[in-house]
Each structure stands twice: as structure tokens, then as C-alpha cells.
Design a protein around this motif. Structure first.
Motif, short mmCIF file in Angstrom:
data_model
loop_
_atom_site.label_atom_id
_atom_site.label_comp_id
_atom_site.label_asym_id
_atom_site.label_seq_id
_atom_site.Cartn_x
_atom_site.Cartn_y
_atom_site.Cartn_z
N GLY A 22 31.53 39.69 44.59
CA GLY A 22 32.76 39.85 43.83
C GLY A 22 33.04 38.67 42.92
O GLY A 22 33.48 38.84 41.77
N LYS A 25 30.57 38.73 39.90
CA LYS A 25 30.97 39.76 38.93
C LYS A 25 32.17 39.28 38.11
O LYS A 25 32.21 39.46 36.89
CB LYS A 25 31.27 41.07 39.64
CG LYS A 25 31.57 42.22 38.67
CD LYS A 25 31.60 43.55 39.39
CE LYS A 25 31.96 44.69 38.42
NZ LYS A 25 31.01 44.83 37.31
N TYR A 26 33.13 38.68 38.78
CA TYR A 26 34.32 38.18 38.09
C TYR A 26 33.93 37.13 37.04
O TYR A 26 34.38 37.18 35.88
CB TYR A 26 35.29 37.57 39.10
CG TYR A 26 36.55 37.01 38.51
CD1 TYR A 26 37.69 37.80 38.37
CD2 TYR A 26 36.62 35.69 38.08
CE1 TYR A 26 38.86 37.29 37.83
CE2 TYR A 26 37.79 35.17 37.53
CZ TYR A 26 38.90 35.97 37.40
OH TYR A 26 40.05 35.46 36.86
N GLU A 29 31.89 38.45 34.01
CA GLU A 29 32.75 39.17 33.07
C GLU A 29 33.60 38.21 32.24
O GLU A 29 34.17 38.61 31.21
CB GLU A 29 33.64 40.17 33.81
CG GLU A 29 32.83 41.34 34.38
CD GLU A 29 33.70 42.48 34.88
OE1 GLU A 29 34.94 42.32 34.91
OE2 GLU A 29 33.13 43.53 35.22
N LYS A 30 33.68 36.96 32.66
CA LYS A 30 34.33 35.92 31.89
C LYS A 30 33.36 35.26 30.91
O LYS A 30 33.70 34.32 30.20
CB LYS A 30 34.91 34.84 32.81
CG LYS A 30 36.05 35.31 33.71
CD LYS A 30 37.32 35.53 32.92
CE LYS A 30 38.48 35.87 33.84
NZ LYS A 30 39.75 36.08 33.08
N HIS A 346 34.94 44.06 43.39
CA HIS A 346 35.43 43.34 42.21
C HIS A 346 36.95 43.47 42.10
O HIS A 346 37.67 42.47 41.92
CB HIS A 346 34.75 43.91 40.98
CG HIS A 346 35.28 43.36 39.68
ND1 HIS A 346 35.41 42.02 39.45
CD2 HIS A 346 35.73 43.99 38.56
CE1 HIS A 346 35.91 41.82 38.23
NE2 HIS A 346 36.12 43.00 37.69
N LYS A 347 37.46 44.68 42.24
CA LYS A 347 38.90 44.91 42.14
C LYS A 347 39.65 44.25 43.28
O LYS A 347 40.73 43.68 43.09
CB LYS A 347 39.18 46.41 42.12
CG LYS A 347 38.71 47.12 40.85
CD LYS A 347 38.99 48.62 40.92
CE LYS A 347 38.53 49.31 39.64
NZ LYS A 347 38.74 50.79 39.71
N ALA A 350 39.63 40.43 42.66
CA ALA A 350 40.49 40.09 41.53
C ALA A 350 41.96 40.19 41.91
O ALA A 350 42.81 39.42 41.43
CB ALA A 350 40.17 41.00 40.35
#
Length: 379
Positions: A22, A25-26, A29-30, A346-347, A350
């Protein structure tokens, strides 16, 4: 220069790999180049003739990372390795681990380093989680399972070893918190840990489908062969039951099940197999698969009837209770193609982990001290 974080835990199966995935992935995506490493691993898979951490292989495949597996998984703790090290037949693994880490860091903005088990795992090789975190100068994010008294005790016990080794704990993430106790655990633990000078970065709730195996994973764990029903292999299973009872009880079990049910049955219990078929054609909706146990397939006509149900039918060449024992210890692992779970992680992260706070906290720490290392000769 890259920054790094070391993911440790107070016990095994606390969710280190899930949090690592997770977090990666976070950060990707940044727009960050994120590396991953599992310095010591006990569970491995074979890839191109080499043995590497199954977690390192998983993360490399999920995110299509460019790093060499030899660097992502530098040390596999195979049988006999500890004895060889203690009797001086093996040199220290510190140089290998630090060198591999540096190679990954050179091509990354951020490196996620996943430990193994609790703080002391690896001490027999003088490379415990706290030793490794110190060696690579990475602050540690510690995972602990949701609870109160026992959770605090485990955190403090693990903290003591990191402090002894001079390794810094950045803070704590509490994972697998029961929904009905979420608010209570969050309030009490945050207060307790703050009084002990420890940051809490998040409380992640227990999500059932992240811990439930698919039929494909059950088959892999038991080395089973798929006979039919390939299209249903990704069904998630909530209830695994050994069907050794009388046929009428099997029928009642299936028809009254409220969960996704998976049955283990001996391939020579024809009465049970016929009850399974009957239940299905009576309209049972929650029977999702069958694992047959035995060296021989059922008679052709019964096997044909099982196939007509359309649900997955598998067979493993071991006894019923051996299968039950294997599955009782099943640890659900995410697979590279498990997009549903990866997106859920991921969700979840976040929403429940303050990653920006973690990053700000890390900004207060200096970057990796490259000057302490000159190609593996000094640390």
C-alpha cells in the motif's frame, strides 16, 4: 539521495507486506521512484534457478520494479544456515545486505525495506531487524495488531531491542483493528503510546476480504490439481469445512450456509459426494468449491455430476485431516494479479494511515549517510 523506511512488526503476520504494498502504491502515484527490499527471508520461491524472498518476488511483479532480485532479496535463511554461521563456516551477512541496499537506493527516491517477524528475528545471524535497520540507517515503522494491553506490551518489548541497538523507531501503525472496538482501541492506544513518547500514524481496521483465501490459493497451498471449474478459482472463501459427517448432515450444512463455503471430502466417500451434488441442484448458492482427498478419482459418473455443478473441483493426494491441518495455518498472501485486493489496500492505507505525517517526520531525519559507506569496505 534516497530516503528509506524499515517496516518491522511486533509479531509475524502483522501485515508488513500489505502495508509495504500500500505504501509503495501511494508513493509511486506521487511520482516517486520506489525501491523495495527484503533483507532476510525464510520463505522463498525459485526464479531462474535462484531462491528469493516470496515477498520480494511478489512486489517486483506487482509494480514491475527494475531492481535485481539478488539485491531485493540478498539473504535466504535456508535450513542449516544458522548452524554454519555460528560455527564460523559463514561470514557476516552485513556487507551483502548493506551493499544490496545501496544499489537499490542509487536508483530510487525512496526505499521500502520489509523486515521479518518481530524485532529479534535474525539475531542468530547477528542481523536482527534492529541490526539491519541500524546498518542501513533507516527509521523504523513498527506494525502491531489491534488490542490494548497485549499490544502495548509487545510494542514496548520490541522497542527495547531497537533502542539497545541504537536504531530509531519513527512510530507505530496499528493494524487489523476490530470494527466494533475501533474507536476504543484508537483512543486508548494513542493516549498510552503518546505518554511513552511514541507516535501513532494510523489505525487500520480489519477487512475480512483481505484475509480470506481464494480457491486458487487453497489449491496452491495444498498442491492440489484442478479437475474442473477454472472460472471460479478466484472466489473468496469464508468457511472451509471437512465433510466427514453423514450425507444428510452435509446436505443441511450446504443448504443452510450463509457464507462462501468450501468443502474438503474424501474421494471415496461417494455418499457425501452425492449429497454435495444433490444440495447444489436443490439450489445451494453458497457452495463455492470442493477439494477431494485421496489417490484416486471418484467413479466417472459421480465425477461427471460434480463437474456439472460448474464449481471448482480439485484433488490432492493426501489425507482429509492432513489437508485440514494445512489449511488451518493458511496465511493469505496477495498475488501479482490480485488487483482487487491491491486497490483495497491502497484505499485502506490512504484513508487510515497518515502517510504525509510519516513523510514530514522523516524530513526531520537526515538522508542516507552515503559518506559512511565506500563500496562495502566501511559502514
Amino acid at each position: 539521495m534516497a530516503k528509506a523506511i524499515y517496516i518491522s512488526a511486533t509479531e509475524k503476520n502483522a501485515g508488513k507486506t500489505s502495508i509495504s504494498i500500500g505504501l509503495i502504491k501511494y508513493l509511486t502515484e506521487k511520482g516517486m521512484r520506489v525501491g523495495f527490499m527484503k533483507p532476510l527471508a525464510q520463505r522463498y520461491v525459485e526464479v531462474n534457478g535462484g531462491r528469493f524472498s516470496e515477498d520480494a518476488v511478489l512486489v517486483k511483479r506487482i509494480f514491475e520494479l527494475p531492481y535485481r532480485l539478488e539485491d531485493m532479496s540478498p539473504v535466504i535463511v535456508e535450513k542449516g544456515l544458522t548452524e554454519e554461521y555460528i560455527t564460523k563456516k559463514r561470514r557476516s551477512f552485513k556487507r551483502r545486505i548493506v551493499s544490496a541496499f545501496r544499489r537499490i537506493a542509487q536508483d530510487s527516491d525512496f526505499v521500502v525495506v520489509e523486515g521479518t517477524g518481530h524485532a529479534g528475528v535474525g539475531s542468530c545471524l547477528d542481523m536482527s531487524n534492529s541490526d539491519v535497520a541500524k546498518a542501513i540507517s533507516a527509521p523504523t515503522l513498527m506494525m502491531a495488531e489491534g488490542g490494548i494491553g497485549n499490544t502495548i506490551d509487545r510494542i514496548m518489548l520490541n522497542r527495547s531491542l531497537f533502542e539497545l541497538k541504537g536504531a530509531m523507531i519513527l512510530g507505530i501503525v496499528i493494524n487489523k483493528v476490530r470494527e466494533d472496538k475501533y474507536e476504543k482501541i484508537q483512543n486508548v492506544l494513542r493516549t498510552a503510546l503518546e505518554t511513552k513518547g511514541m507516535h501513532t500514524f494510523g489505525f487500520v481496521p480489519y477487512i475480512c476480504h483481505l484475509a480470506t483465501p481464494t480457491i486458487a490459493q487453497i489449491g496452491e497451498e495444498t498442491n492440489a490439481t484442478v479437475i474442473s471449474g477454472d472460472e471460479g478459482l478466484e472466489e473468496e472463501i469464508n468457511d472451509i469445512t471437512v465433510a466427514t459427517m453423514e450425507p444428510h448432515a452435509v446436505l443441511d450444512l450446504i443448504l443452510n450456509s450463509k457464507k462462501n463455503l468450501f468443502l474438503i471430502a474424501s474421494s471415496d466417500r461417494l455418499d457425501v459426494l452425492l449429497a454435495i451434488v444433490a444440495a447444489f441442484f436443490e439450489g445451494a448458492k453458497n457452495l463455492k468449491g470442493i477439494l477431494l482427498s485421496g489417490n484416486n478419482l471418484p467413479p466417472a459418473n459421480i465425477l461427471h455430476a460434480l463437474k456439472k455443478t460448474g464449481i471448482p473441483v480439485l484433488i490432492a493426494r493426501v489425507g482429509v485431516y492432513t489437508l485440514a491441518s494445512m489449511l488451518s495455518n493458511l496465511t493469505v498472501k496477495i498475488t501479482p494479479g490480485d488487483n482487487k485486493r491491491i486497490e483495497s489496500l491502497h484505499k485502506l492505507i490512504a484513508k487510515h494511515i497518515d502517510i504525509e505525517l510519516i513523510m514530514r517526520q522523516m524530513e526531520r531525519e537526515k538522508e542516507i549517510p552515503w559518506g559512511l559507506w565506500d563500496g562495502g569496505e566501511r559502514y
